[in-house]
Design a protein around this motif. Structure first.
Motif, mmCIF file in Angstrom:
data_model
loop_
_atom_site.group_PDB
_atom_site.id
_atom_site.type_symbol
_atom_site.label_atom_id
_atom_site.label_comp_id
_atom_site.label_asym_id
_atom_site.label_seq_id
_atom_site.Cartn_x
_atom_site.Cartn_y
_atom_site.Cartn_z
ATOM 1 N N UNK A 12 5.039 4.873 -2.007
ATOM 2 C CA UNK A 12 5.620 5.817 -2.309
ATOM 3 C C UNK A 12 6.179 6.593 -1.021
ATOM 4 N N UNK A 13 5.329 6.463 0.124
ATOM 5 C CA UNK A 13 5.459 7.043 1.487
ATOM 6 C C UNK A 13 6.592 6.288 2.137
ATOM 7 N N UNK A 14 7.122 4.850 1.656
ATOM 8 C CA UNK A 14 8.254 4.575 2.235
ATOM 9 C C UNK A 14 7.838 3.442 3.094
ATOM 10 N N UNK A 15 6.546 3.187 3.224
ATOM 11 C CA UNK A 15 6.097 1.884 4.439
ATOM 12 C C UNK A 15 6.572 0.758 3.953
ATOM 13 N N UNK A 16 6.584 -0.248 4.946
ATOM 14 C CA UNK A 16 7.144 -1.512 4.783
ATOM 15 C C UNK A 16 6.331 -2.338 3.872
ATOM 16 N N UNK A 17 6.620 -3.484 3.349
ATOM 17 C CA UNK A 17 5.963 -4.284 2.565
ATOM 18 C C UNK A 17 4.769 -5.018 3.096
ATOM 19 N N UNK A 18 4.973 -5.126 4.256
ATOM 20 C CA UNK A 18 3.982 -5.956 5.304
ATOM 21 C C UNK A 18 2.751 -5.123 5.456
ATOM 22 N N UNK A 19 3.184 -3.893 5.814
ATOM 23 C CA UNK A 19 2.279 -2.759 6.141
ATOM 24 C C UNK A 19 1.470 -2.365 5.078
ATOM 25 N N UNK A 20 2.061 -2.270 4.043
ATOM 26 C CA UNK A 20 1.494 -1.852 2.500
ATOM 27 C C UNK A 20 0.295 -2.916 2.218
ATOM 28 N N UNK A 21 0.936 -4.220 2.086
ATOM 29 C CA UNK A 21 -0.023 -5.098 1.508
ATOM 30 C C UNK A 21 -1.130 -5.514 2.809
ATOM 31 N N UNK A 22 -1.170 -5.305 3.952
ATOM 32 C CA UNK A 22 -2.147 -5.362 4.840
ATOM 33 C C UNK A 22 -3.224 -4.499 4.505
ATOM 34 N N UNK A 23 -2.832 -2.997 4.425
ATOM 35 C CA UNK A 23 -3.862 -2.113 4.403
ATOM 36 C C UNK A 23 -4.462 -2.375 2.884
ATOM 37 N N UNK A 24 -3.546 -2.594 1.834
ATOM 38 C CA UNK A 24 -4.267 -2.745 0.513
ATOM 39 C C UNK A 24 -5.119 -3.796 0.412
ATOM 40 N N UNK A 25 -4.882 -5.142 1.105
ATOM 41 C CA UNK A 25 -6.074 -5.992 1.027
ATOM 42 C C UNK A 25 -7.180 -5.537 1.755
ATOM 43 N N UNK A 26 -7.064 -5.035 2.823
ATOM 44 C CA UNK A 26 -8.176 -4.257 3.420
ATOM 45 C C UNK A 26 -9.087 -3.389 2.675
#
Length: 368
Positions: free
Chosen positions: A135-149
């Protein structure tokens, strides 16, 4: 405002109805909730609420249905605007926010975990957890990295591709918490987040919440109607009735010093031995006993002290905090503390042994 106070609710009133502001003089003059409804068609949601919530602590707001607890938590993320008063977060009055400023505040400063999980049914675990960053418009790579953490931290690894309906209730709530943490907000709001879970899962989630709070130093506001849950997780408890604060303070102080009959009824049926801690009733003024006397940590429960005393009401312990002696514990004080104040005259035997004998099953279980 003190630097360690994250949220400060000041003189907050909420009146529901078409002419709420015009009702304020009546409410300030002491009109009752029932009279305001019957004569004026308005409802008092909150009445002069004043609470400070400290950084890195869990503040539990509790009360019966209709007490105003869910109304209060919805003020903290701007979903409800008070009729009068201030809601300060990091010194900023969020009641004055609107439009983009309010939207940005909700995205970056607060996250909410709901009772019914509120997961997107058409999204996977990975997608649900990463939703805030998306929703904040971050990149897919950044989203998945943080989500997986956070998926890994919440014990959800291997379930990234599952959908909510493929998960148990406890796992769905873990997804909800992971999603809230992924937003990096400093404040976590939880509205009866564990009430839909079975008792064992609920206890596990409470333990996880305490662990996360100690690790992440988040400021958490937790709504519940369950006193034992509140006593387990809270640093500070606020008890509401009819939109008013009846009592607030440290969990131990509320159990030991209820301010009125309403609070006494609230705390009367809990297992006091399991929730009261040695440090809450120890004697800080009495010189510590000789070194040969046994010691007990101040953070231990009274139940643990009863087990250690092996049913002997004449035992005395040194109370320690790590390597430091901080007081003494007399088992007769334990006896007095585990009996509700309004029952002490009826139930205590002449020397206290009758009350202490209630610990026999605890002692036997520990020895087994």
């Amino acid at each position: 405002m003190s630097s360690d106070i994250k949220i400060s609710v000041r003189e907050c009133f909420k009146i529901f109805g078409p002419n709420a502001r015009s009702m304020m003089p009546l409410v300030r003059d002491g009109v009752s909730k029932s009279e305001l409804l019957e004569k004026h068609g308005h409802v008092i949601g909150l009445h002069d609420i004043n609470v400070d919530m400290r950084s890195g602590e869990i503040t539990v707001i509790m009360g019966l249905s209709g007490s105003g607890k869910s109304t209060l938590i919805r003020h903290l993320n701007g979903l409800i605007v008070p009729t009068a008063g201030q809601i300060l977060m990091d010194g900023r009055d969020i009641t004055r926010l609107s439009g983009r400023a309010l939207l940005e505040f909700r995205r970056s400063s607060v996250s909410m975990v709901f009772q019914n999980f509120a997961l997107m049914p058409h999204l996977t675990v990975l997608e649900n957890v990463g939703l805030a960053k998306k929703v904040c418009g971050q990149s897919k790579e950044a989203i998945q990295k943080d989500a997986r953490r956070w998926i890994d931290r919440l014990g959800l690894s291997g379930f990234e591709s599952r959908y909510p309906h493929q998960l148990s209730g406890g796992m769905q709530q873990r997804v909800g918490i992971a999603r809230a943490l992924t937003s990096d907000a400093g404040v976590l709001l939880m509205d009866e987040a564990f009430s839909a879970l079975d008792p064992l899962t609920r206890s596990d989630m409470q333990d996880l919440l305490i662990e996360l709070q100690r690790e992440l130093f988040k400021t958490m506001v937790f709504i519940t109607h369950d006193l034992e849950e509140a006593l387990k997780i809270a640093d500070h408890i606020v008890i509401l009735k009819d939109g008013k604060i009846v009592q607030q303070g440290a969990p131990q102080s509320i159990i030991l010093s209820p301010v009125d009959e309403y609070i006494e009824r609230f705390v009367n049926d809990i297992n006091r031995a399991r929730v009261l801690r040695v440090e809450s009733i120890m004697n800080r003024d009495t010189p510590a006993p000789m070194q040969s006397v046994d010691s007990i940590e101040g953070s231990e429960t009274l139940e643990a002290a009863m087990v250690k005393a092996q049913g002997n009401p004449d035992r005395t312990f040194r109370v320690t905090n790590g390597d430091i002696v901080v007081g003494t514990l007399d088992m007769r004080d334990v006896i007095r503390a585990i009996v509700p104040r309004n029952l002490r005259g009826q139930r205590q035997s002449e020397d206290g042994r009758k009350v202490l004998s209630q610990s026999d099953t605890v002692v036997q279980s520990a020895a087994a």
